[in-house]
Design an enzyme around this catalytic site. Structure first.
Site, PDB file in Angstrom:
ATOM      1  N   HIS A  90      34.292  58.283  45.150  1.00 56.02           N
ATOM      2  CA  HIS A  90      35.097  59.054  44.605  1.00 56.02           C
ATOM      3  C   HIS A  90      34.436  59.226  42.992  1.00 56.02           C
ATOM      4  O   HIS A  90      33.580  58.716  42.518  1.00 56.02           O
ATOM      5  CB  HIS A  90      36.418  58.652  44.427  1.00 56.02           C
ATOM      6  N   GLU A  91      35.287  59.953  42.026  1.00 57.75           N
ATOM      7  CA  GLU A  91      34.596  60.051  40.842  1.00 57.75           C
ATOM      8  C   GLU A  91      34.486  58.786  40.104  1.00 57.75           C
ATOM      9  O   GLU A  91      33.499  58.850  39.210  1.00 57.75           O
ATOM     10  CB  GLU A  91      35.908  61.000  39.826  1.00 57.75           C
ATOM     11  N   LEU A 116      41.563  55.769  39.828  1.00 55.51           N
ATOM     12  CA  LEU A 116      41.042  56.112  41.240  1.00 55.51           C
ATOM     13  C   LEU A 116      40.780  55.002  41.954  1.00 55.51           C
ATOM     14  O   LEU A 116      40.013  53.941  41.208  1.00 55.51           O
ATOM     15  CB  LEU A 116      39.694  56.759  40.805  1.00 55.51           C
ATOM     16  N   SER A 117      40.695  54.815  43.342  1.00 49.62           N
ATOM     17  CA  SER A 117      40.509  53.882  44.146  1.00 49.62           C
ATOM     18  C   SER A 117      40.425  54.477  45.486  1.00 49.62           C
ATOM     19  O   SER A 117      41.073  55.484  45.675  1.00 49.62           O
ATOM     20  CB  SER A 117      41.511  52.923  44.210  1.00 49.62           C
ATOM     21  N   HIS A 132      33.053  56.430  41.265  1.00 48.36           N
ATOM     22  CA  HIS A 132      31.914  55.633  41.517  1.00 48.36           C
ATOM     23  C   HIS A 132      30.631  56.525  40.907  1.00 48.36           C
ATOM     24  O   HIS A 132      29.476  56.147  40.671  1.00 48.36           O
ATOM     25  CB  HIS A 132      31.539  55.712  43.192  1.00 48.36           C
ATOM     26  N   ASP A 156      38.626  46.687  38.622  1.00 46.85           N
ATOM     27  CA  ASP A 156      38.695  45.224  39.090  1.00 46.85           C
ATOM     28  C   ASP A 156      38.182  44.387  38.194  1.00 46.85           C
ATOM     29  O   ASP A 156      36.981  43.533  38.321  1.00 46.85           O
ATOM     30  CB  ASP A 156      37.545  45.482  40.363  1.00 46.85           C
TER      31      ASP A 156
END
Ligand code: PAF
Length: 273
Positions: free
Chosen positions: A31-32, A181-182, A34, A147
């Site tokens: 996703h964004e 985001l996840s 990454h 994280d």
């Protein structure tokens, strides 16, 4: 973009390399967040390597290993579009054998917060990150700040095992309504997603209190828990850079971390204060 699945082939391929290598380890379903890691790796290095590997040893019995989102074709397109030079896409038996040398997460820092509710999770993370770093030998490796405990432990591993890679933490990317985001956000239905917004809302509550000079951790955590209700809260903690509990927020040296379950999905978020 070159796609390689064999660790020894990748090592061989990179052996003669004299260029700087930026490495982005992922479990796919990109996703964004990454993409922001990949972009930063591209800015700072001559070669970018991304790995996609859903690491079985960091999942506990009964967790979502078998249903972890897999988007192979979409992920390949995202990587190619983002200018990734090498995509490392191993299978479990390329990485693990049946009788393994493993790393043990530190007994204190690896077994608090997420490590308390997921004992052994961080041993699996450190073991695979160590393997991946040894395969790629990057100049720099990029991890998301969402994280926070994971990055903290990886930095500790790099320091304590005298490894020469630079670990680069990258800011959390959020949806416009605040949701971090996840890859696991895919599991949220409409209602659970709405409820999940309480997590970033609780972090706002914290930063507003701190901006009004309310620094008592218990008072802040109580207000955050009220905001999080009725989500199942795994923890809300205010810690210093060394991940030790703080009774009072120390501005510039404090992180507030939340883990809560919305529906059946564990979600993490944090901000530095
Ligand atoms: O954050 C992740 O996606 C994973 O924990 C990592 C670092 C790729 C190790 O499997």
């Amino acid at each position: 973009m070159k796609i390689i699945s064999n660790p020894l082939e990748l090592k061989e391929y990179l052996k003669e390399n004299k260029k700087t290598v930026g490495f982005v380890p992922t479990m796919g379903a990109l996703h964004e967040g990454h993409i922001s890691l990949i972009n930063r790796a591209s800015e700072e290095n001559e070669i970018v390597v991304v790995s996609i590997f859903v690491n079985p040893t960091q999942f506990l019995e009964g967790e979502d290993l078998d249903k972890y989102p897999s988007r192979e074709e979409a992920d390949k397109k995202i990587c190619s579009f983002a200018g990734v030079d090498i995509l490392f896409f191993p299978n479990a038996d390329d990485i693990y054998t049946s009788d393994e040398v493993t790393l043990q997460a530190p007994n204190v820092r690896g077994y608090v917060l997420e490590g308390l509710s997921r004992p052994g999770h961080f041993s699996g993370v450190l073991t695979v990150v160590m393997k991946l770093l040894n395969i790629v030998s990057p100049t720099r490796a990029y991890f998301g700040k969402k994280d926070a405990q994971q990055i903290n432990l990886i930095m500790l591993m790099v320091k304590q095992l005298f490894m020469s890679v630079e670990i680069v933490p990258i800011d959390t990317v959020r949806e416009s309504d605040g949701l971090a985001l996840s890859s696991r956000n895919i599991y949220l239905n409409k209602y659970d997603r709405e409820e999940a917004l309480k997590i970033s809302a609780s972090l706002h509550v914290c930063s507003r209190m701190v901006s009004r000079n309310i620094l008592d951790s218990c008072e802040i955590i109580d207000s955050m828990r009220e905001t999080l209700y009725p989500l199942e809260v795994i923890y809300v903690e205010i810690l210093n850079r060394d991940f030790e509990k703080l009774e009072q927020v120390e501005i510039g040296n404090s992180i507030v971390l939340v883990e809560a379950i919305s529906g059946e999905t564990r979600l993490l978020d944090n901000i530095w204060l």
